[in-house]
Design a protein around this motif. Structure first.
Motif, PDB file in Angstrom:
ATOM      1  N   ALA A 196       0.879  -1.181   0.000  1.00 39.90           N
ATOM      2  CA  ALA A 196       0.000   0.000   0.000  1.00 39.90           C
ATOM      3  C   ALA A 196       0.907   1.219   0.000  1.00 39.90           C
ATOM      4  CB  ALA A 196      -0.915  -0.011   1.211  1.00 39.90           C
ATOM      5  N   ARG A 197       1.215   1.731  -1.189  1.00 37.65           N
ATOM      6  CA  ARG A 197       2.179   2.816  -1.325  1.00 37.65           C
ATOM      7  C   ARG A 197       1.528   4.161  -0.987  1.00 37.65           C
ATOM      8  NH1 ARG A 197       4.644   0.895  -7.165  1.00 37.65           N
ATOM      9  NH2 ARG A 197       5.498  -1.092  -6.426  1.00 37.65           N
ATOM     10  N   GLY A 248       5.174  12.894  12.453  1.00 37.59           N
ATOM     11  CA  GLY A 248       4.226  13.384  11.459  1.00 37.59           C
ATOM     12  C   GLY A 248       4.646  13.188  10.020  1.00 37.59           C
ATOM     13  N   THR A 249       5.897  12.799   9.777  1.00 37.64           N
ATOM     14  CA  THR A 249       6.333  12.533   8.408  1.00 37.64           C
ATOM     15  C   THR A 249       5.776  11.189   7.949  1.00 37.64           C
ATOM     16  OG1 THR A 249       8.397  11.521   9.183  1.00 37.64           O
ATOM     17  CG2 THR A 249       8.419  13.888   8.703  1.00 37.64           C
ATOM     18  N   TYR A 250       5.740  11.003   6.641  1.00 42.29           N
ATOM     19  CA  TYR A 250       5.089   9.825   6.064  1.00 42.29           C
ATOM     20  C   TYR A 250       6.124   8.827   5.552  1.00 42.29           C
ATOM     21  CZ  TYR A 250       0.698  12.364   6.335  1.00 42.29           C
ATOM     22  OH  TYR A 250      -0.407  13.043   6.814  1.00 42.29           O
ATOM     23  N   VAL A 251       5.857   7.550   5.810  1.00 40.20           N
ATOM     24  CA  VAL A 251       6.688   6.481   5.274  1.00 40.20           C
ATOM     25  C   VAL A 251       6.217   6.165   3.860  1.00 40.20           C
ATOM     26  CG1 VAL A 251       7.184   5.524   7.546  1.00 40.20           C
ATOM     27  CG2 VAL A 251       5.202   4.662   6.253  1.00 40.20           C
ATOM     28  N   ASP A 252       6.976   5.331   3.158  1.00 39.66           N
ATOM     29  CA  ASP A 252       6.666   5.037   1.762  1.00 39.66           C
ATOM     30  C   ASP A 252       5.430   4.166   1.586  1.00 39.66           C
ATOM     31  OD1 ASP A 252       8.889   6.499   1.194  1.00 39.66           O
ATOM     32  OD2 ASP A 252      10.107   4.822   0.452  1.00 39.66           O
ATOM     33  N   GLY A 253       4.973   3.532   2.660  1.00 40.48           N
ATOM     34  CA  GLY A 253       3.779   2.697   2.564  1.00 40.48           C
ATOM     35  C   GLY A 253       3.769   1.621   3.622  1.00 40.48           C
ATOM     36  N   ALA A 256       3.127  -5.849   2.990  1.00 43.29           N
ATOM     37  CA  ALA A 256       1.980  -6.753   2.908  1.00 43.29           C
ATOM     38  C   ALA A 256       1.524  -7.251   4.274  1.00 43.29           C
ATOM     39  CB  ALA A 256       2.325  -7.937   2.001  1.00 43.29           C
ATOM     40  N   ASP A 257       2.441  -7.289   5.253  1.00 44.85           N
ATOM     41  CA  ASP A 257       2.060  -7.753   6.587  1.00 44.85           C
ATOM     42  C   ASP A 257       1.541  -6.618   7.474  1.00 44.85           C
ATOM     43  OD1 ASP A 257       4.342  -6.331   7.214  1.00 44.85           O
ATOM     44  OD2 ASP A 257       5.462  -8.041   8.017  1.00 44.85           O
ATOM     45  N   GLY A 258       1.407  -5.433   6.915  1.00 43.85           N
ATOM     46  CA  GLY A 258       0.863  -4.311   7.661  1.00 43.85           C
ATOM     47  C   GLY A 258       1.882  -3.464   8.396  1.00 43.85           C
ATOM     48  N   THR A 259       3.139  -3.859   8.367  1.00 47.76           N
ATOM     49  CA  THR A 259       4.163  -3.045   9.023  1.00 47.76           C
ATOM     50  C   THR A 259       4.575  -1.895   8.120  1.00 47.76           C
ATOM     51  OG1 THR A 259       5.933  -4.460   8.153  1.00 47.76           O
ATOM     52  CG2 THR A 259       5.057  -5.000  10.330  1.00 47.76           C
ATOM     53  N   GLN A 260       5.014  -0.809   8.753  1.00 49.46           N
ATOM     54  CA  GLN A 260       5.430   0.354   7.976  1.00 49.46           C
ATOM     55  C   GLN A 260       6.750   0.089   7.256  1.00 49.46           C
ATOM     56  OE1 GLN A 260       5.707   3.838  10.466  1.00 49.46           O
ATOM     57  NE2 GLN A 260       3.498   4.271  10.305  1.00 49.46           N
ATOM     58  N   ALA A 262      10.395   0.868   6.201  1.00 51.52           N
ATOM     59  CA  ALA A 262      11.470   1.517   6.958  1.00 51.52           C
ATOM     60  C   ALA A 262      11.947   2.800   6.289  1.00 51.52           C
ATOM     61  CB  ALA A 262      12.643   0.546   7.109  1.00 51.52           C
ATOM     62  N   HIS A 263      11.515   3.032   5.056  1.00 52.28           N
ATOM     63  CA  HIS A 263      11.977   4.192   4.300  1.00 52.28           C
ATOM     64  C   HIS A 263      10.900   5.268   4.261  1.00 52.28           C
ATOM     65  CE1 HIS A 263      13.370   6.479   0.666  1.00 52.28           C
ATOM     66  NE2 HIS A 263      14.545   6.233   1.215  1.00 52.28           N
ATOM     67  N   ALA A 264      11.318   6.499   4.393  1.00 54.79           N
ATOM     68  CA  ALA A 264      10.394   7.640   4.325  1.00 54.79           C
ATOM     69  C   ALA A 264      10.961   8.645   3.332  1.00 54.79           C
ATOM     70  CB  ALA A 264      10.213   8.270   5.699  1.00 54.79           C
ATOM     71  N   GLY A 265      10.691   8.416   2.058  1.00 55.39           N
ATOM     72  CA  GLY A 265      11.220   9.280   1.013  1.00 55.39           C
ATOM     73  C   GLY A 265      10.451  10.584   0.915  1.00 55.39           C
ATOM     74  N   GLN A 266      11.050  11.537   0.224  1.00 51.60           N
ATOM     75  CA  GLN A 266      10.419  12.843   0.066  1.00 51.60           C
ATOM     76  C   GLN A 266       9.074  12.738  -0.637  1.00 51.60           C
ATOM     77  OE1 GLN A 266      12.283  15.883  -2.598  1.00 51.60           O
ATOM     78  NE2 GLN A 266      12.417  17.121  -0.735  1.00 51.60           N
ATOM     79  N   HIS A 267       8.955  11.814  -1.596  1.00 56.24           N
ATOM     80  CA  HIS A 267       7.701  11.663  -2.311  1.00 56.24           C
ATOM     81  C   HIS A 267       6.531  11.440  -1.358  1.00 56.24           C
ATOM     82  CE1 HIS A 267      10.596  10.563  -5.527  1.00 56.24           C
ATOM     83  NE2 HIS A 267       9.653  10.921  -6.389  1.00 56.24           N
ATOM     84  N   ALA A 268       6.728  10.592  -0.353  1.00 61.60           N
ATOM     85  CA  ALA A 268       5.623  10.221   0.532  1.00 61.60           C
ATOM     86  C   ALA A 268       5.045  11.444   1.242  1.00 61.60           C
ATOM     87  CB  ALA A 268       6.092   9.178   1.541  1.00 61.60           C
ATOM     88  N   THR A 269       5.903  12.247   1.853  1.00 64.27           N
ATOM     89  CA  THR A 269       5.414  13.414   2.581  1.00 64.27           C
ATOM     90  C   THR A 269       4.956  14.522   1.640  1.00 64.27           C
ATOM     91  OG1 THR A 269       6.744  12.924   4.541  1.00 64.27           O
ATOM     92  CG2 THR A 269       6.059  15.208   4.230  1.00 64.27           C
ATOM     93  N   SER A 270       5.655  14.729   0.535  1.00 67.61           N
ATOM     94  CA  SER A 270       5.233  15.797  -0.382  1.00 67.61           C
ATOM     95  C   SER A 270       3.853  15.504  -0.955  1.00 67.61           C
ATOM     96  CB  SER A 270       6.254  16.004  -1.496  1.00 67.61           C
ATOM     97  OG  SER A 270       6.227  14.976  -2.455  1.00 67.61           O
ATOM     98  N   TYR A 271       3.574  14.262  -1.288  1.00 71.28           N
ATOM     99  CA  TYR A 271       2.255  13.912  -1.817  1.00 71.28           C
ATOM    100  C   TYR A 271       1.178  14.120  -0.744  1.00 71.28           C
ATOM    101  CZ  TYR A 271       3.725  11.708  -6.248  1.00 71.28           C
ATOM    102  OH  TYR A 271       4.201  11.464  -7.510  1.00 71.28           O
TER     103      TYR A 271
END
Length: 471
Positions: A196-197, A248-253, A256-260, A262-271
């Protein structure tokens, strides 16, 4: 040796103009303006030097820009109809329903990229805001409704990613479930293993909200409109509940097991910020966070980063991103000798085009978030003028609208501000200025209507003619 330079014809007197107190910004404007101009021949092209057909995301970005800078309508309307035909030809049943070809018309046959499909409703809504073409809006409503259905079908009803758009069907290979950005290094490490991206979900929220706006504009039943709004709000709420870190920053998604991720790229928060998902109270901190990362998105999505910075109130960071010669971006590309926006900030492999118009949609951000001219009602029935707090001493410019040319020129010096705007007949102007007292001079002694002061802004409504605000 000779060369023939080809581009489509644009309306006479349709060109936008921009000038400021920052020479680098002016050069960036010229770069994007020129790149857009040469990105339409018989159709939109991904590059005029390595023609590969009318790619959907390229077309969307370039069209957004040309609607504003050249008063372009014909090629955009044609392209919208052609991509609707791609849906009707290939994408009408099962999980296919609601998608669009990634390239059309051409000989590829049935081929899509999920997040290319997701940018279509916003494109058509932008075309409607610019043109007021309600007939086209009505013609494509069923297509857009199908696109909303495509997103809705992929919102998981149960399981670890419940409530989120999960593995949005489409694409293949590196594009399966969505491309995020192009090329691979333009994703800056985005976690493509996420089921879930965050980017796909944020675009999903935007699909539902834009289709709601279209439905409302067409007078569809209130319950139908509200169903899109409710689903968008529920998806946004679920994103905020599952995709944010404690700061408050967003992770990349979600995996499949529901865990976040580990990466939080700029795309995730900017979107999340650009599409109005992030909580309002978080916006200043998220703007600082995004600004601190510099440019970590490719030309294809860089305009979303500018939109996010503006939405967070970080207008100084908008200017920095546009003019930083020491980082990836437009000014950095100019410093390397670039004359046309590129396919990627760092050319390599198959992403080797130094002439890709899709990096020029940011010209709209210059008009909206630097100059401060924004169309806020269909067909430019209303235009909002502002003086964004970028740190510039002066900016001036104009652009053609469906109802005539609008212009703005402002100067800030020693705490004093002067704004001159020109509003055409049949346009209502909204003027937003930093909270304060202003002397207002209108045409033939006309008075501006005071709308009050709130959220740090003093607002006025004005009619047609030349207006000056000084304070």
């Amino acid at each position: 040796m000779s060369a023939t330079i080809v581009h489509t014809a644009y309306p006479e007197d349709g060109a936008a103009e921009f000038d400021s107190s920052d020479e680098t910004l002016d050069a960036v404007w010229d770069l994007m303006d020129r790149s857009l101009e040469y990105s339409v021949q018989e159709t939109f092209v991904d590059t005029p030097t390595r023609e590969q057909g009318q790619f959907l995301h390229d077309t969307v970005n370039i069209s957004h820009g040309l609607l504003a800078t050249e008063h372009e309508r014909v090629a955009s309307r044609q392209a919208i109809r052609e991509f609707m035909l791609s849906q009707e030809r290939y994408w009408t049943s099962g999980n296919d329903a609601g998608r669009y070809n990634a390239v059309y018309p051409n000989g590829d046959g049935k081929r899509d990229i999920p997040d290319f499909t997701e940018v279509v409703p916003a494109w058509i809504w932008a075309y409607y805001l610019e043109s007021g073409d309600r007939a086209l809006l009505a013609d494509v409503y069923d297509n857009l409704s199908a696109t909303a259905g495509y997103v809705r079908r992929h919102i998981a009803e149960t399981g670890p990613t419940q409530g989120l758009v999960t593995r949005l069907t489409g694409g293949s290979g590196a594009y399966q479930y969505g491309i995020v950005d192009w090329p691979e290094h333009g994703r800056f490490g985005y976690d493509m293993s996420a089921a879930a991206r965050t980017t796909v979900n944020a675009l999903g929220v935007d699909v539902l909200r834009k289709v709601a706006l279209v439905a409302e504009a067409l007078g569809r039943p209130a319950a139908e409109v509200q169903s899109y709004v409710d689903d968008a709000d529920a998806l946004a709420e679920r994103m905020n509940a599952t995709l944010r870190r404690p700061d408050g920053t967003y992770v990349d998604g979600l995996l499949a097991d529901g865990t976040q991720s580990a990466h939080a790229g700029q795309h995730a928060t900017s979107y999340a910020v650009a599409f109005g998902i992030a909580p309002e109270q978080d916006l200043p901190a998220l703007g600082d966070y995004l600004a601190g990362m510099g440019m970590k998105q490719g030309p294809m999505t860089s305009h979303f980063l500018l939109e996010a910075l503006a939405a967070s109130g970080s207008y100084d960071a908008v200017l920095d991103l546009l003019t930083n010669e020491d980082d990836y971006g437009w000014a950095g590309w100019l410093a390397q000798g670039g004359t046309f926006t590129p396919e990627a900030w760092q050319l390599s492999g198959s992403a080797n085009s130094a002439s890709h118009g899709w990096g020029s949609q940011a010209v709209v951000d210059v008009l909206d978030s630097v100059l401060g001219i924004e169309i806020t009602a269909p067909g430019a029935a209303e235009v909002t003028f502002s003086v964004p707090d970028t740190g510039l001493a002066h900016a001036e410019g104009s652009r053609m609208t469906q109802r005539g040319r609008v212009s703005s020129a402002w100067t800030t010096e020693d705490g004093a501000l002067t704004l001159d705007v020109e509003v055409p007949v049949s346009v209502s102007g909204i003027v937003e200025l930093p909270a304060g007292d202003y002397e207002v001079m209108g045409p033939d002694g006309a008075a501006a209507k005071e709308l009050g002061t709130a959220d740090g802004l003093t607002r006025y409504r004005v009619g047609s003619g030349a207006w000056t605000f000084a304070g």
